[in-house]
Design a protein around this motif. Structure first.
Motif, PDB file in Angstrom:
ATOM      1  N   ARG A  86      16.418  22.804  -8.622  1.00  0.00           N
ATOM      2  CA  ARG A  86      16.634  21.768  -7.616  1.00  0.00           C
ATOM      3  C   ARG A  86      17.915  22.097  -6.850  1.00  0.00           C
ATOM      4  O   ARG A  86      18.965  22.333  -7.450  1.00  0.00           O
ATOM      5  N   LEU A  87      17.766  22.171  -5.500  1.00  0.00           N
ATOM      6  CA  LEU A  87      18.902  22.464  -4.628  1.00  0.00           C
ATOM      7  C   LEU A  87      19.275  21.174  -3.884  1.00  0.00           C
ATOM      8  O   LEU A  87      18.408  20.527  -3.291  1.00  0.00           O
ATOM      9  N   THR A  88      20.547  20.814  -3.895  1.00  0.00           N
ATOM     10  CA  THR A  88      20.980  19.540  -3.303  1.00  0.00           C
ATOM     11  C   THR A  88      22.083  19.756  -2.272  1.00  0.00           C
ATOM     12  O   THR A  88      22.970  20.599  -2.468  1.00  0.00           O
ATOM     13  N   ASP A  89      21.963  19.055  -1.140  1.00  0.00           N
ATOM     14  CA  ASP A  89      23.088  18.969  -0.199  1.00  0.00           C
ATOM     15  C   ASP A  89      23.387  17.484   0.016  1.00  0.00           C
ATOM     16  O   ASP A  89      22.812  16.617  -0.673  1.00  0.00           O
ATOM     17  N   ASP A 106      16.139  33.594 -13.675  1.00  0.00           N
ATOM     18  CA  ASP A 106      16.837  32.624 -14.535  1.00  0.00           C
ATOM     19  C   ASP A 106      18.225  33.129 -14.927  1.00  0.00           C
ATOM     20  O   ASP A 106      19.211  32.380 -14.914  1.00  0.00           O
ATOM     21  N   GLU A 107      18.318  34.442 -15.221  1.00  0.00           N
ATOM     22  CA  GLU A 107      19.603  35.010 -15.638  1.00  0.00           C
ATOM     23  C   GLU A 107      20.607  35.078 -14.490  1.00  0.00           C
ATOM     24  O   GLU A 107      21.815  35.031 -14.710  1.00  0.00           O
ATOM     25  N   ASN A 108      20.094  35.207 -13.259  1.00  0.00           N
ATOM     26  CA  ASN A 108      20.983  35.392 -12.114  1.00  0.00           C
ATOM     27  C   ASN A 108      21.205  34.123 -11.286  1.00  0.00           C
ATOM     28  O   ASN A 108      21.906  34.156 -10.279  1.00  0.00           O
ATOM     29  N   LEU A 109      20.587  33.026 -11.719  1.00  0.00           N
ATOM     30  CA  LEU A 109      20.727  31.753 -11.007  1.00  0.00           C
ATOM     31  C   LEU A 109      21.634  30.832 -11.830  1.00  0.00           C
ATOM     32  O   LEU A 109      21.306  30.497 -12.969  1.00  0.00           O
ATOM     33  N   SER A 110      22.764  30.454 -11.264  1.00  0.00           N
ATOM     34  CA  SER A 110      23.761  29.663 -12.022  1.00  0.00           C
ATOM     35  C   SER A 110      23.741  28.206 -11.593  1.00  0.00           C
ATOM     36  O   SER A 110      23.900  27.895 -10.403  1.00  0.00           O
ATOM     37  N   LYS A 111      23.567  27.323 -12.573  1.00  0.00           N
ATOM     38  CA  LYS A 111      23.609  25.883 -12.317  1.00  0.00           C
ATOM     39  C   LYS A 111      25.023  25.492 -11.878  1.00  0.00           C
ATOM     40  O   LYS A 111      26.013  25.978 -12.427  1.00  0.00           O
ATOM     41  N   GLY A 112      25.124  24.645 -10.851  1.00  0.00           N
ATOM     42  CA  GLY A 112      26.413  24.192 -10.355  1.00  0.00           C
ATOM     43  C   GLY A 112      27.002  25.070  -9.262  1.00  0.00           C
ATOM     44  O   GLY A 112      28.012  24.725  -8.655  1.00  0.00           O
ATOM     45  N   LYS A 113      26.352  26.207  -8.992  1.00  0.00           N
ATOM     46  CA  LYS A 113      26.888  27.141  -7.997  1.00  0.00           C
ATOM     47  C   LYS A 113      26.264  26.872  -6.626  1.00  0.00           C
ATOM     48  O   LYS A 113      25.119  26.438  -6.530  1.00  0.00           O
ATOM     49  N   VAL A 114      27.022  27.164  -5.550  1.00  0.00           N
ATOM     50  CA  VAL A 114      26.536  26.978  -4.184  1.00  0.00           C
ATOM     51  C   VAL A 114      25.878  28.277  -3.693  1.00  0.00           C
ATOM     52  O   VAL A 114      26.434  29.370  -3.857  1.00  0.00           O
ATOM     53  N   TYR A 115      24.670  28.139  -3.096  1.00  0.00           N
ATOM     54  CA  TYR A 115      23.928  29.298  -2.587  1.00  0.00           C
ATOM     55  C   TYR A 115      23.478  29.060  -1.143  1.00  0.00           C
ATOM     56  O   TYR A 115      23.315  27.915  -0.699  1.00  0.00           O
ATOM     57  N   ILE A 116      23.241  30.182  -0.452  1.00  0.00           N
ATOM     58  CA  ILE A 116      22.524  30.142   0.834  1.00  0.00           C
ATOM     59  C   ILE A 116      21.069  30.441   0.503  1.00  0.00           C
ATOM     60  O   ILE A 116      20.754  31.502  -0.048  1.00  0.00           O
ATOM     61  N   GLU A 134      14.768  33.498  -0.694  1.00  0.00           N
ATOM     62  CA  GLU A 134      15.851  34.479  -0.781  1.00  0.00           C
ATOM     63  C   GLU A 134      17.132  33.709  -1.081  1.00  0.00           C
ATOM     64  O   GLU A 134      17.380  32.656  -0.495  1.00  0.00           O
ATOM     65  N   LEU A 135      17.927  34.242  -2.007  1.00  0.00           N
ATOM     66  CA  LEU A 135      19.192  33.599  -2.363  1.00  0.00           C
ATOM     67  C   LEU A 135      20.358  34.528  -2.070  1.00  0.00           C
ATOM     68  O   LEU A 135      20.296  35.718  -2.355  1.00  0.00           O
ATOM     69  N   GLU A 136      21.417  33.965  -1.501  1.00  0.00           N
ATOM     70  CA  GLU A 136      22.655  34.720  -1.285  1.00  0.00           C
ATOM     71  C   GLU A 136      23.819  33.900  -1.798  1.00  0.00           C
ATOM     72  O   GLU A 136      23.822  32.665  -1.703  1.00  0.00           O
ATOM     73  N   ASN A 137      24.803  34.593  -2.349  1.00  0.00           N
ATOM     74  CA  ASN A 137      26.010  33.892  -2.795  1.00  0.00           C
ATOM     75  C   ASN A 137      26.758  33.336  -1.588  1.00  0.00           C
ATOM     76  O   ASN A 137      26.690  33.881  -0.484  1.00  0.00           O
ATOM     77  N   TYR A 138      27.451  32.229  -1.792  1.00  0.00           N
ATOM     78  CA  TYR A 138      28.270  31.653  -0.727  1.00  0.00           C
ATOM     79  C   TYR A 138      29.725  31.655  -1.175  1.00  0.00           C
ATOM     80  O   TYR A 138      30.012  31.225  -2.301  1.00  0.00           O
ATOM     81  N   PRO A 139      30.637  32.134  -0.318  1.00  0.00           N
ATOM     82  CA  PRO A 139      30.406  32.736   0.999  1.00  0.00           C
ATOM     83  C   PRO A 139      29.852  34.154   0.874  1.00  0.00           C
ATOM     84  O   PRO A 139      29.986  34.784  -0.181  1.00  0.00           O
ATOM     85  N   ARG A 140      29.239  34.647   1.948  1.00  0.00           N
ATOM     86  CA  ARG A 140      28.671  35.991   1.940  1.00  0.00           C
ATOM     87  C   ARG A 140      29.789  37.020   1.836  1.00  0.00           C
ATOM     88  O   ARG A 140      30.837  36.862   2.442  1.00  0.00           O
ATOM     89  N   PRO A 141      29.539  38.119   1.102  1.00  0.00           N
ATOM     90  CA  PRO A 141      30.560  39.176   1.026  1.00  0.00           C
ATOM     91  C   PRO A 141      30.692  39.883   2.374  1.00  0.00           C
ATOM     92  O   PRO A 141      29.699  40.081   3.078  1.00  0.00           O
ATOM     93  N   ALA A 142      31.904  40.224   2.745  1.00  0.00           N
ATOM     94  CA  ALA A 142      32.144  40.901   4.031  1.00  0.00           C
ATOM     95  C   ALA A 142      31.997  42.400   3.850  1.00  0.00           C
ATOM     96  O   ALA A 142      32.844  43.050   3.254  1.00  0.00           O
ATOM     97  N   THR A 143      30.871  42.938   4.338  1.00  0.00           N
ATOM     98  CA  THR A 143      30.651  44.392   4.305  1.00  0.00           C
ATOM     99  C   THR A 143      30.280  44.824   5.712  1.00  0.00           C
ATOM    100  O   THR A 143      30.156  44.005   6.631  1.00  0.00           O
ATOM    101  N   ILE A 144      30.082  46.112   5.891  1.00  0.00           N
ATOM    102  CA  ILE A 144      29.731  46.638   7.215  1.00  0.00           C
ATOM    103  C   ILE A 144      28.441  46.015   7.737  1.00  0.00           C
ATOM    104  O   ILE A 144      28.242  45.835   8.929  1.00  0.00           O
ATOM    105  N   THR A 145      27.522  45.653   6.825  1.00  0.00           N
ATOM    106  CA  THR A 145      26.259  45.048   7.233  1.00  0.00           C
ATOM    107  C   THR A 145      26.167  43.606   6.753  1.00  0.00           C
ATOM    108  O   THR A 145      25.102  43.025   6.718  1.00  0.00           O
TER     109      THR A 145
END
Length: 701
Positions: A86-89, A106-116, A134-145
């Protein structure tokens, strides 16, 4: 471990390997890092917009949400297990559901964490959910792409998707490739060209075509890469033309002699149009320069290309040379032969025909006369290219509907003389200007844009199935006036896939509406033996049959001035170019002619536009421009076989200005530096050397 470069085989890119590499090669033609780098996205998803959960709508294609995972659990048993989170805003909650790779998620999804979260929202049991988001960590990592605002979407295939090489999978590989190898990209356009048009570098263009930082950067990348595509096509075409003119001498037709003058002043039964006169003058100037002519003559159906070709061949005859004319089908070759023979009926020149159905006795005699120079003009099919066909002195080759012949077939004709003959290519398929510049860019182009005096525009009407009785009534009126009628069907037999009024059913309907012996009906289709087709067509030409029911074999090559009506069944199933060609089979006499487009009641948007275009205009060039926009360049005139139009980004329907810029730039460069010897053109010299398999071109002495 070896150091990978852009020339490295794709299997060595991390995450690819032998199996995926083989699929890349078979499915997309990607063999190296460089091939992958030049595999561009076909669209982009705007990642600048974040939706609130209470703004979601099931009609939205994809959405991006910023929220916190408040719960997650694996529910169900055995093969029916699924992971539900369940994702909440601040506006609400949405379910995220996975049916595969549950343990890894399940192993890579953390309860209580904010995602895009990114995906397609659907309504299930009254609530919104997203499957396999698709899930991305927030904030996004700053890379060339990183920090993507516009997410690239790549074409994939079902086989690639089975190996997780969907758009997202390809995007991950592109990310890795660019981060590790973008610095190796070398410039391909000269600096003076980049400066002239204020274009970004190749490196910047590739980075921003895959991972644009904003819309402005994407537009700059697209313009740069489109220009490059079109520039190098024009460089190849115009350089080929230039080198041919430097290398190949041509027969100089210095005199306009008795044959041309007698034909023009005493035999020609009608006045030439100004367009015909202009094109003949262009050919005359070409053939007296002592350089091989390579000219394309475009002319709409009925514009008088055959007479232009005949006068050009008479010009060759006047200067002591033979001429030949090659057509793609026996029907068309015979039509040209009969037309030319009737025009020069007073024995002005000797005209012969050679086709696949010519007998052994006829061939033996013809070969003998041709080699002795007793035949002035030879008309035929691809039978002309046979080694046994030897001319005494071939000076001009006319090729009708060139796109139907392969490159090697055409080249065999050119080798029929020590000094290559002049080449005149004709097409009755009007070609949009941008397509002509790209497909025939190495030829000089002439356009016959005027119909002979007295020709009445064909009256084109669109009728629906419910108006069929009205069509039959109109047919009876025209036949009562002594006219003849074509009816064209798209199929011979009923198709399980297409619900079309096919030819066989159409014939039964004809015979019911027009009972014999009141009317005679010819039947012609592609699966009939040639002799049977010729017999049926001859009966129609002689007026023994009032109605010809046919498939599209009559698209070209049938000239019956008394035929005043063309009825095209299921007209919505035909392309614009084909409809226009079929319509051109009528309107060849002095009487008013008609084209009736029959269609079903349900029409697609494109189908409706095609039929509306046909009703609105008889101008083939206007029709060709609309056809280009609807179908793209690959399908028009069978041009896909050429390989020239393998465009990745450029669109000939919309990028006319860029094409013109590219062509004019190449022309300026070749005019100032024909051999590309200047240091600032070294990249272009290298490119052409590679295109000719590593053999650099040298100065022409």
């Amino acid at each position: 471990m070896f150091a990978a470069t852009l020339d490295t085989t794709i299997e060595f890119l991390k995450g690819v390997g032998p199996k995926r590499a083989e699929l890349f090669q078979k499915e997309l033609g990607i063999f190296t890092y460089d091939h992958l780098l030049n595999y561009y996205p076909f669209r982009y998803i705007d990642r600048t917009r974040f939706y609130k959960i209470n703004e979601l709508d099931p009609d939205l294609p994809y959405v991006q949400i910023l929220g916190r995972i408040t719960s997650k659990e694996i529910i169900g048993e055995k093969h029916k297990k699924r992971l539900v989170a369940r994702l909440t805003d601040e506006t609400g909650t949405i379910e995220l559901v996975w049916f595969q790779s549950l343990k890894w998620v399940d192993e890579n999804l953390s309860k209580g964490k904010v995602y895009i979260v990114f995906g397609k929202p659907v309504v299930f049991n009254g609530s919104f959910s997203i499957s396999h988001p698709e899930l991305e960590n927030y904030p996004r990592p700053a890379t060339i792409t990183g920090n993507l605002r516009l997410q690239p979407v790549y074409h994939s295939t079902e086989k690639l998707k089975k190996f997780f090489l969907d758009s997202k999978g390809i995007q991950k590989l592109q990310t890795q490739l660019i981060e590790q190898h973008i610095k190796e990209v070398r410039e391909s356009l000269p600096l003076h060209v980049l400066e002239k048009y204020h274009m970004i570098s190749k490196k910047e263009a590739l980075l921003n075509i895959h991972f644009p930082k904003d819309v402005k950067a994407l537009k700059s990348a697209e313009r740069r890469l489109k220009f490059e595509e079109l520039f190098f096509i024009q460089l190849q075409l115009l350089h080929t033309k230039q080198q041919r003119e430097l290398r190949f001498k041509g027969h100089a037709f210095g005199a306009v002699g008795d044959k041309v003058n007698t034909f023009y002043k005493e035999i020609l039964p009608f006045e030439l149009t100004n367009a015909q006169k202009r094109v003949i003058k262009e050919i005359r100037l070409d053939t007296q320069r002592g350089i091989q002519m390579n000219r394309l003559v475009q002319g709409d159906v009925g514009s008088g290309k055959t007479v232009v070709a005949l006068m050009s061949m008479l010009l060759a005859n006047d200067n002591g040379f033979q001429a030949c004319m090659m057509a793609p089908t026996e029907i068309l070759a015979r039509q040209h032969y009969e037309s030319i023979a009737s025009l020069v009926k007073d024995g002005l020149v000797s005209v012969a025909i050679l086709t696949g159905s010519s007998t052994k006795k006829q061939r033996t005699q013809l070969h003998k006369e041709l080699e002795a120079g007793e035949i002035d003009i030879l008309v035929g099919t691809h039978a002309l290219i046979e080694d046994k066909v030897v001319f005494k002195n071939l000076g001009l080759v006319v090729i009708d509907e060139q796109h139907r012949f392969g490159v090697e077939q055409r080249a065999k004709l050119w080798r029929k003389n020590v000094i290559p003959p002049h080449i005149l290519v004709m097409t009755a398929t009007p070609i949009p200007r941008t397509l002509a510049m790209t497909l025939y860019g190495d030829l000089d182009v002439s356009i016959i844009d005027e119909l002979p005096a007295g020709r009445k525009p064909i009256d084109t009407r669109h009728l629906y199935e419910g108006q069929r009785l009205r069509m039959f009534g109109f047919m009876k009126q025209e036949i009562a006036k002594g006219r003849q009628i074509y009816i064209v069907y798209p199929l011979i037999k009923e198709s399980e896939k297409l619900d079309l009024l096919h030819l066989e059913a159409g014939i039964e309907q004809m015979r019911y509406q027009f009972p014999l012996p009141d009317y005679q009906i010819s039947i012609v289709h592609g699966k009939m033996p040639n002799a049977d087709k010729q017999y049926e067509m001859q009966r129609f030409i002689e007026g023994k049959n009032q109605i010809m029911v046919a498939t599209t074999v009559i698209e070209v090559g049938v000239n019956v001035p008394n035929a005043s009506v063309m009825i095209i069944e299921n007209a919505e199933r035909f392309g614009l170019s084909q409809l226009h060609q079929l319509r051109g089979r009528v309107g060849r006499g002095a009487e008013q002619s008609f084209c009736i487009l029959m269609s079903g009641n349900k029409l697609s948007k494109e189908g409706k536009l095609r039929l509306e275009t046909m009703v609105k205009t008889n101008n083939g060039f206007e029709i060709s421009e609309i056809d280009l926009q609807l179908r793209g360049p690959g399908d028009i005139s069978g041009t896909q076989q050429s390989g020239v139009l393998d465009l990745k980004l450029a669109d000939l329907a919309t990028d006319q200005l860029i094409l013109q810029e590219a062509r004019s730039t190449v022309m300026e460069i070749l005019k100032a530096d024909p051999m590309l010897e200047e240091p600032n053109n070294s990249l272009l010299r290298t490119y052409l050397a590679k295109r000719s398999r590593g053999i650099a071109f040298d100065k022409i002495s």
